[in-house]
Each structure stands twice: as C-alpha cells, then as structure tokens.
Design a protein around this motif. Structure first.
Motif, short mmCIF file in Angstrom:
data_model
loop_
_atom_site.label_atom_id
_atom_site.label_comp_id
_atom_site.label_asym_id
_atom_site.label_seq_id
_atom_site.Cartn_x
_atom_site.Cartn_y
_atom_site.Cartn_z
N THR A 18 -32.80 69.94 125.37
CA THR A 18 -31.61 69.16 125.71
C THR A 18 -31.16 69.43 127.14
OG1 THR A 18 -30.96 69.23 123.39
CG2 THR A 18 -29.27 68.55 124.96
N GLN A 42 -17.70 79.16 122.85
CA GLN A 42 -16.60 78.19 122.96
C GLN A 42 -16.56 77.67 124.38
OE1 GLN A 42 -13.20 78.45 124.51
NE2 GLN A 42 -12.66 76.53 123.58
N LYS A 93 -22.63 69.28 122.02
CA LYS A 93 -22.83 69.01 120.59
C LYS A 93 -23.88 69.95 120.02
CE LYS A 93 -23.99 65.34 117.35
NZ LYS A 93 -24.40 63.94 117.17
N GLU A 94 -24.99 70.09 120.72
CA GLU A 94 -26.05 70.99 120.27
C GLU A 94 -25.56 72.44 120.19
OE1 GLU A 94 -30.66 71.55 121.36
OE2 GLU A 94 -29.31 71.83 123.07
N TYR A 122 -22.43 73.61 119.80
CA TYR A 122 -21.49 73.82 118.71
C TYR A 122 -22.18 73.78 117.34
CZ TYR A 122 -17.16 73.89 121.41
OH TYR A 122 -16.13 74.26 122.26
N GLN A 123 -23.24 73.03 117.22
CA GLN A 123 -23.93 72.91 115.93
C GLN A 123 -24.93 74.03 115.68
OE1 GLN A 123 -25.62 68.95 116.06
NE2 GLN A 123 -23.72 68.01 115.36
N ASN A 124 -25.22 74.85 116.70
CA ASN A 124 -26.23 75.90 116.57
C ASN A 124 -25.71 77.23 117.09
OD1 ASN A 124 -28.75 74.26 115.71
ND2 ASN A 124 -27.88 73.11 117.41
N PRO A 125 -24.84 77.92 116.33
CA PRO A 125 -24.24 79.17 116.82
C PRO A 125 -25.26 80.25 117.16
CG PRO A 125 -23.64 78.74 114.52
CD PRO A 125 -24.38 77.53 115.01
#
Length: 159
Positions: free
Chosen positions: A90, A60, A48-49, A51-54
């Motif tokens: 995390t 991917q 989640k982290e 994908y939310q922080n490119p």
C-alpha cells in the motif's frame, strides 16, 4: 476524534520507547490544487490498512489541516514497525503514484520527520482524549504527577 470532554487534568500513560512520525503534504503552487488533493487522498488507504492491522505497529494518528498543508501525526510502537511498513504494497503504491504524477511538477511538496521517544511528558486539561493519551492510555493527574518535571521523570507511578 471523540468530542467527549474530560474535565480536569490528565496525562498519557505510555510505554517505554515509541516513535512519533509526522508526515504531510504542502501545496506549493495554487495551480497544483488537484495534485495536492490526490496526494492527500493517497493517505486514506494507508490509514485504513494501518487501523485494520494492529500487528503492523501503528498506534494512532491525528490529522491537522492548515491553509497549504495537511499533516498527520502518527504514533508507532517502534521504528522497526514504521520502517517495515514503508516496504509494504500500500505504501509503495502511494509513493510510486506521488513520484510519477506529482513530484516532477513541484506544485506539491511532501515532508516527514521521525522521532524515537524514550521519555515524554503530556498534559491535557478539559480536552477529549487526544494525542499520546489516545495512542496509549489517558489517566488523571495525581499529586505524584502534578508538574511537567514529575511527569517527565516518572518511573513507576503507573505500576
């Protein structure tokens, strides 16, 4: 993963140099099933982290589920991005949990492999956008790219 099928032959248009990181957990003892589930669940906040922080350099991932294993194949912009992520809060929290609750029992195994990729070749026939094509971009194969050797040795077909 999108289920929209792209009929025909495609390849991935990638950037020069990227990293493939394969990480997974293995159920070594059936009595450790709930520890195995805990280890798998530890991956959720990390993904989640990412994908939310490119800006972290993660591109991917694809998760593959086997009878005793769950494996995540990840694509990263560089080894430096991947390495920097391992020092983040995390990831550190997840690893601390693994070592405290799971590692000592031997019921669950953890593995990872890291590859720096300078050249690559890919082929997707009648597939949804997948793997490298999902991490980078998905392009139809033309005569200039109609063999594995041509795709591996390409220099400027995509320019």
């Amino acid at each position: 993963m999108s289920t929209s099928i792209h009929k025909g032959a495609f390849t991935a248009k990638t950037e020069d140099g990227f990293v493939v990181f394969i990480i997974g957990v293995r159920l070594n003892k059936l009595s450790g099933f709930f520890k195995w589930i805990s280890a798998i669940q530890a991956m959720t906040p990390m993904l989640k982290e990412l994908y939310q922080n490119p800006e972290l350099g993660f591109l991917q991932e694809t998760t593959v589920i086997g009878w005793r294993t769950v494996t995540t194949i990840q694509y990263w912009k560089s080894y430096e991005h991947l390495e920097a992520y391992t020092y983040g809060t995390t990831h550190s929290k997840a690893m601390k949990m693994f070592y405290q609750k799971i590692e000592k029992s031997g019921a669950v195994g953890l593995y990872h492999e890291t590859y720096k990729v300078e050249k690559n070749e890919s082929l997707y026939i009648n597939m949804p956008i997948y793997g490298l094509a999902k991490a980078f971009s998905h392009v139809r194969i033309t005569n200039e790219l109609n063999t594995a050797r041509k795709r591996m040795e390409r220099t400027s077909f995509f320019e």
